[in-house]
Design an enzyme around this catalytic site. Structure first.
Site, PDB file in Angstrom:
ATOM      1  N   HIS A   1      24.274  43.166  35.575  1.00  0.00           N
ATOM      2  CA  HIS A   1      25.469  43.547  34.832  1.00  0.00           C
ATOM      3  C   HIS A   1      25.431  43.095  33.379  1.00  0.00           C
ATOM      4  O   HIS A   1      26.459  43.129  32.695  1.00  0.00           O
ATOM      5  CB  HIS A   1      26.701  42.962  35.515  1.00  0.00           C
ATOM      6  CG  HIS A   1      26.850  43.393  36.938  1.00  0.00           C
ATOM      7  ND1 HIS A   1      27.395  44.609  37.311  1.00  0.00           N
ATOM      8  CD2 HIS A   1      26.515  42.778  38.104  1.00  0.00           C
ATOM      9  CE1 HIS A   1      27.397  44.720  38.617  1.00  0.00           C
ATOM     10  NE2 HIS A   1      26.869  43.621  39.130  1.00  0.00           N
TER      11      HIS A   1
ATOM     12  N   ASP B   1      55.252  37.796  45.895  1.00  0.00           N
ATOM     13  CA  ASP B   1      54.397  37.338  46.993  1.00  0.00           C
ATOM     14  C   ASP B   1      54.740  35.900  47.366  1.00  0.00           C
ATOM     15  O   ASP B   1      54.516  34.969  46.589  1.00  0.00           O
ATOM     16  CB  ASP B   1      52.935  37.442  46.569  1.00  0.00           C
ATOM     17  CG  ASP B   1      51.979  37.331  47.734  1.00  0.00           C
ATOM     18  OD1 ASP B   1      52.369  36.747  48.763  1.00  0.00           O
ATOM     19  OD2 ASP B   1      50.847  37.823  47.622  1.00  0.00           O
TER      20      ASP B   1
ATOM     21  N   SER C   1      44.477  40.048  50.566  1.00  0.00           N
ATOM     22  CA  SER C   1      44.897  38.828  51.239  1.00  0.00           C
ATOM     23  C   SER C   1      43.672  38.014  51.674  1.00  0.00           C
ATOM     24  O   SER C   1      42.783  37.744  50.878  1.00  0.00           O
ATOM     25  CB  SER C   1      45.812  39.167  52.419  1.00  0.00           C
ATOM     26  OG  SER C   1      46.386  38.007  52.979  1.00  0.00           O
TER      27      SER C   1
END
Length: 467
Positions: free
Chosen positions: A416, A323, A248
């Site tokens: 990465h 949701d 959230s």
């Protein structure tokens, strides 16, 4: 309920929290870790990058200044303004600034951070204490007090699984959980990765329960900074083994953490949004629009998408199909069954893919992903995917070939791999571009058939996809 019964119930609640010992001794605890302790650790030979207090908060301040139109130092102004003009402008803006300030410190803070309401927090203390004791007894949780650079005391709980990592080695990875509004580590999103076998570090926002300060983007970012430092320098987890999980509104601190510490291993965002402003406009009167825009941009500029696009590592988004909290569909108070078109997680995914794979997400690529996001069930999603005959192996081959091409060409390289954006897909046909776009969308977003506040099942929790 009659007035007498209400008073009795209220007295009962106050009696419960006044006798609870959840917080009475936390303020007298010794400090386990201070934000400045990292400098001593770094001088001892640690290879991790240590951020100062100023650098750690830069992500919040840069975003704040961009929202207000502040020009960065060293950049020429497009139009010179006289001092008199600026003074008159400030005088004209003063009434709206005062109104915005009053809204922030009253209704606004309660709407954004409902757990900052005193009565709600205190009424939950017995349940929080019970859950905390359960975590310490059953999972050997280690509670610690951290002090952030603004002086706020942060309550944390750490469950270490490194000695028994499990058959899949989950315990070697640390999942740092960032709770949402009205969320506490004792009974929040921490349960899913914990029961899935990962090492877990939970923390509560400033101003919640026994913590000092008040919840705000700046204070939460400072709290997140000390939690990350605690994990890296005190708990000694390698950055590649640290996963940040935000639920959230906790998606803001989670995305801020990975933007500020891009060497962290992965980012998982659950039931979060791209920007707080559309959700704020949904619940506030239309006549307040100008005030709401100003208040959000100046004080609650939780623009998760901007942070997300600055993180170069693996990302996974959980979208909850029932949701209604992060949905702006038709501005209805209740969400119709299967209505996922207004879920702000859709915009978050589109922003991420457009940033990372711009050549794939043009025209037909963007269009097909948008239509795929309208699928409200796993069956619809699979049917849509099959309709375009997506070949996963072919998609992987294209992505790996681009990865190897970047290695040979010596392009910019990060922790990465090749830095984003990638220019893969420039020479693909429209059909192939649609297939690759759908493949990437499915790898970065997972649908979960549940509501916003329901706990995520341990089987549903997973780490992001890596090429």
């Amino acid at each position: 309920m009659c007035a007498i019964c209400f008073v009795k119930a209220l007295v009962h609640v106050f009696r419960i929290y006044l006798t609870a010992n959840y917080t009475h001794n936390f303020s007298s605890w010794h400090m386990d870790y201070h934000w400045d302790d990292v400098h001593a650790t770094s001088r001892g030979g640690s290879g991790h990058r240590a951020l100062t207090c100023t650098a750690a908060a830069a992500g919040v301040w840069l975003l704040h200044e961009a929202a207000l139109g502040v020009v960065a130092p060293g950049r020429p102004l497009h139009q010179a303004r006289s001092q008199v003009h600026c003074l008159l402008h400030q005088i004209r803006e003063l009434p709206s600034q005062l109104t915005s300030y009053a809204l922030v410190h009253s209704l606004g803070r309660w709407l954004v951070y409902p757990d900052s309401m005193f009565l709600i927090t205190r009424a939950l203390l017995p349940l929080l204490q019970q859950r905390q004791e359960h975590l310490k007894e059953c999972y050997r949780g280690q509670r610690a007090k951290l002090v952030a650079c603004d002086g706020n005391e942060i309550d944390t709980l750490f469950m270490d699984r490194r000695q028994h990592p499990g058959s899949h080695g989950h315990g070697l990875s640390l999942v740092i959980c960032c709770e949402g509004g009205a969320g506490f580590y004792e009974m929040g999103c921490l349960s899913a990765p914990l029961e899935a076998g990962y090492s877990v570090l939970g923390w509560n926002h400033p101003g919640i329960g026994s913590r000092t300060g008040t919840p705000s983007p700046k204070h939460n970012a400072n709290a997140m900074d000390i939690v990350i430092k605690y994990a890296l320098y005190h708990l000694h987890f390698p950055p590649a083994n640290v996963v940040v999980y935000g639920w959230s509104i906790g998606g803001f601190t989670a995305s801020w953490a990975t933007r500020t510490y891009p060497q962290l291993g992965a980012l998982v965002l659950d039931a979060t949004f791209d920007d707080l402003l559309p959700l704020a406009l949904k619940v506030m009167p239309h006549s307040w629009k100008e005030l709401v825009v100003r208040t959000v941009r100046e004080h609650f500029n939780l623009n998760v998408a901007d942070h997300l696009c600055c993180y170069p590592g693996p990302v996974l988004l959980f979208r909850r199909t029932q949701d209604s909290v992060v949905s702006t569909s038709n501005h209805l108070p209740t969400l119709l069954p299967g209505d996922v078109e207004g879920n702000r997680g859709n915009e978050l995914l589109l922003r991420l893919l457009q940033h990372r794979y711009p050549a794939v997400m043009i025209r037909e690529g963007f269009s097909v992903v948008t239509r795929w996001l309208h699928s409200s069930s796993l069956a619809q999603e699979a049917a849509f995917y099959a309709r375009y005959c997506v070949d996963d192996e072919w998609c992987l081959t294209i992505l790996r070939a681009h990865y190897e091409h970047c290695q040979m060409k010596e392009v910019a390289w990060g922790t990465h791999g090749p830095t984003f954006p990638w220019l893969v897909g420039q020479n693909l046909s429209p059909r192939r571009r649609r297939q690759l776009a759908l493949f990437l969308a499915r790898k970065h977003l997972k649908n979960v058939d549940t509501t916003h506040c329901s706990s995520l099942e341990p089987d549903d929790f997973q780490l992001p996809w890596r090429l």
